[in-house]
Design a protein around this motif. Structure first.
Motif, short mmCIF file in Angstrom:
data_model
loop_
_atom_site.label_atom_id
_atom_site.label_comp_id
_atom_site.label_asym_id
_atom_site.label_seq_id
_atom_site.Cartn_x
_atom_site.Cartn_y
_atom_site.Cartn_z
N ILE A 59 -39.19 -19.13 0.06
CA ILE A 59 -39.63 -17.81 -0.39
C ILE A 59 -39.21 -16.74 0.61
O ILE A 59 -38.76 -15.67 0.24
N THR A 60 -39.33 -17.03 1.87
CA THR A 60 -38.96 -16.05 2.90
C THR A 60 -37.62 -16.44 3.50
O THR A 60 -37.31 -17.63 3.61
N PRO A 61 -36.82 -15.47 3.90
CA PRO A 61 -35.53 -15.79 4.52
C PRO A 61 -35.72 -16.56 5.83
O PRO A 61 -36.59 -16.23 6.62
N GLN A 62 -34.91 -17.59 5.98
CA GLN A 62 -34.96 -18.41 7.19
C GLN A 62 -33.57 -18.46 7.81
O GLN A 62 -32.57 -18.33 7.11
N PRO A 63 -33.49 -18.70 9.11
CA PRO A 63 -32.18 -18.69 9.78
C PRO A 63 -31.23 -19.77 9.29
O PRO A 63 -30.04 -19.58 9.27
N ASN A 64 -31.72 -20.91 8.87
CA ASN A 64 -30.84 -22.00 8.44
C ASN A 64 -30.47 -21.89 6.96
O ASN A 64 -29.82 -22.77 6.42
N LEU A 65 -30.83 -20.84 6.30
CA LEU A 65 -30.52 -20.67 4.87
C LEU A 65 -29.06 -20.28 4.67
O LEU A 65 -28.47 -20.61 3.66
N HIS A 66 -28.48 -19.60 5.62
CA HIS A 66 -27.14 -19.05 5.46
C HIS A 66 -26.08 -20.09 5.05
O HIS A 66 -25.34 -19.86 4.10
N PRO A 67 -25.96 -21.26 5.69
CA PRO A 67 -24.95 -22.25 5.26
C PRO A 67 -25.17 -22.75 3.84
O PRO A 67 -24.22 -22.94 3.10
N ILE A 68 -26.43 -22.95 3.46
CA ILE A 68 -26.72 -23.41 2.11
C ILE A 68 -26.31 -22.34 1.11
O ILE A 68 -25.71 -22.63 0.08
N ASP A 69 -26.61 -21.09 1.43
CA ASP A 69 -26.29 -19.98 0.53
C ASP A 69 -24.78 -19.84 0.38
O ASP A 69 -24.28 -19.59 -0.72
N LEU A 70 -24.02 -19.98 1.47
CA LEU A 70 -22.56 -19.88 1.38
C LEU A 70 -21.98 -20.99 0.53
O LEU A 70 -21.09 -20.76 -0.28
N GLU A 71 -22.47 -22.19 0.71
CA GLU A 71 -21.99 -23.32 -0.08
C GLU A 71 -22.31 -23.11 -1.57
O GLU A 71 -21.49 -23.39 -2.43
N PHE A 72 -23.50 -22.60 -1.83
CA PHE A 72 -23.89 -22.30 -3.21
C PHE A 72 -22.95 -21.26 -3.82
O PHE A 72 -22.48 -21.42 -4.95
N GLN A 73 -22.63 -20.22 -3.07
CA GLN A 73 -21.73 -19.18 -3.56
C GLN A 73 -20.33 -19.75 -3.83
O GLN A 73 -19.68 -19.38 -4.81
N GLU A 74 -19.86 -20.64 -2.97
CA GLU A 74 -18.54 -21.26 -3.16
C GLU A 74 -18.52 -22.08 -4.44
O GLU A 74 -17.58 -21.99 -5.23
#
Length: 102
Positions: A59-74
């Motif tokens: 629910i809240t932004p976390q520092p380790n979310l970025h790699p998962i989000d990039l992979e999802f976008q790819e």
């Protein structure tokens, strides 16, 4: 007489087979392309679903979310690219059922 019937039947069968073989081969190649495209599309869709399940509890932004989000976008971009290619492929006259499915 029976030898003549055998030769005539074999010759006729070979001539008819040669006439229909190129069309059947073309249909087989189109079907293989359709199958490969749909299989890849299914794989990307499953990857997107996995990423959605990983992102849903957060629910809240976390520092380790970025790699998962990039992979999802790819994966989402790859899915959209493949989906548009399959849409173009479905515009062929013989691909009516694929067009309906998409």
């Amino acid at each position: 007489m029976s030898l003549g019937i055998g030769v005539l039947g074999t010759t006729g069968g070979l001539l008819i087979g040669d006439r229909y073989f190129p069309g059947a081969r073309d249909n087989m190649l189109l079907t293989d392309q359709e199958k490969a495209g749909l299989s890849s599309l299914q794989g990307f869709l499953l990857e997107i679903q996995v990423h959605q399940q990983e992102l849903t509890p957060i629910i809240t932004p976390q520092p380790n979310l970025h790699p998962i989000d990039l992979e999802f976008q790819e994966h989402l971009q790859e899915f959209e690219t493949l989906f548009s290619k399959l849409k173009e492929f479905s515009l062929l006259e013989s691909q009516y059922h694929l067009r309906v499915l998409l």
